[in-house]
Scaffold this motif. Structure first.
Motif: not given
Length: 374
Positions: A36-53
């Motif tokens: 969960v902690v790792v996934f949170h930091h993945f989202m911190v760095f990539n949420s903007g990119k994920l919103e496009q997909s």
């Protein structure tokens, strides 16, 4: 209170005696929290990119999982106390030999990977040309070596996690808990008081430390001490679990009080106090789950636990290394503009490496002949 007759019979049916052997299911929970902690930091760095997909609904689900990051770290505090309680069989440290052995094992567990995390942060800072930042300063490194770092986003702090490796703040809390436990053991052995009185004393201590840091001057050890209550709760849960003696009334009270206060969180004057309440709520849920596991005998439960342990158990084996090492990898991948799909591949590889790293470290055997010698 002692377990009711029906529950006692359930334990007798199990035919088990109190044990301090490693509980694999808790390894699985530890692995889940680390993910969960790792996934949170993945989202911190990539949420903007994920919103496009991804769709808006999918993003809401991902953000919900990501927002459990705080609860995952708080769970580590409870689980840390519980693990020490299991290893100590719920007993306080009574002799100098026992204290030396305990401290040796704690430093042996914490320091190798912790030093790796500091070195990795420095190496990533060099590659990412970020060594000029305050987080990489020599004074901040010394502060981290002394385990005095606190979250950089807090209102006050002396030292931030070295090299922007955010997760390292919680390790300062962990080290304080480990070092304070022998002192607290000696205090309780000299002044014998009921368990409830100990909890009330620690609660008042937490409030006093939080107030001192907020209204007078911030001192990191006081911030650490304010959370010792939740670590101690984990330790006490382990003792009651091993003795098969449940205090349901106390923990039901804890659950109700914490839930009530969290629902009116705007009336609680401190974020730290809110986090303590949240952690005690987590501890109470863990308590009920442990005793439910003891009293619930079924083939379905056994199969379900076996499945979960087979998936998350290995991650739990490498959870400490994963927790301490993953953030600099994210910084490096961001610097080199690695796309989010390849980041997932790299993190999956890191999980595997961390599992093997911790297993290798745990298999190393050091002579204990000097431990406990006068």
């Amino acid at each position: 209170m002692v377990l009711q007759k029906g529950h006692q019979n359930a334990y007798l049916m199990l035919g088990k005696k109190p044990t301090h052997r490693r509980m694999r299911f808790l390894d699985s929970l530890r692995g889940l929290a680390a993910l969960v902690v790792v996934f949170h930091h993945f989202m911190v760095f990539n949420s903007g990119k994920l919103e496009q997909s991804l769709s808006a609904k999918a993003m809401r689900i991902l953000h919900f999982i990501s927002d459990l990051n705080v609860e995952a770290v708080l769970f580590f505090f409870v689980l840390s106390g519980f693990s020490i309680g299991l290893s100590q069989r719920g007993k306080l440290l009574r002799h100098r030999v026992a204290i030396k052995r305990y401290l040796y094992k704690r430093f042996r567990r914490i320091m190798p990977i912790y030093l790796m995390a500091l070195a990795l942060a420095a190496f990533v800072g060099f590659l990412a040309q970020a060594l000029f930042k305050e987080s990489y300063s020599f004074s901040n490194l010394v502060g981290n070596l002394l385990f005095l770092q606190t979250p950089a986003g807090a209102t006050d702090f002396w030292f931030s996690p070295y090299g922007q490796n955010g997760p390292l703040w919680s390790l300062a809390f962990e080290m304080f808990f480990y070092l304070f436990f022998p002192l607290f053991s000696m205090l309780l052995l000299k002044i014998r008081v009921p368990k409830l009185a100990v909890y009330l004393f620690l609660l008042l201590t937490s409030v006093a430390c939080i107030a001192f840091n907020k209204y007078l001057v911030f001192i990191p050890p006081l911030a650490f001490l304010s959370f010792f209550l939740v670590w101690w709760a984990g330790f006490q849960i382990a003792g009651e679990y091993l003795q098969r003696r449940a205090n349901f009334l106390i923990w039901i009270t804890v659950f109700v009080v914490c839930t009530s206060l969290l629902t009116v969180s705007q009336l609680v004057p401190s974020t730290a106090l809110l986090e303590i309440l949240k952690t005690l709520l987590i501890a109470s849920v863990l308590y009920f789950l442990l005793f439910l596991d003891l009293s619930w005998v079924s083939a379905f439960k056994w199969r379900a636990k076996k499945l979960v342990n087979s998936i998350l158990g290995p991650v739990g084996d490498g959870s400490y290394a994963l927790y301490a090492l993953h953030y600099p990898i994210f910084i490096l991948m961001q610097y080199f503009e690695v796309d989010w799909i390849h980041q997932i591949i790299f993190i999956f590889a890191l999980i595997i490496c961390c599992v093997f790293l911790e297993r290798w470290i745990s298999k190393k055997r050091f002579k204990l002949s000097t431990i406990g010698s006068s």
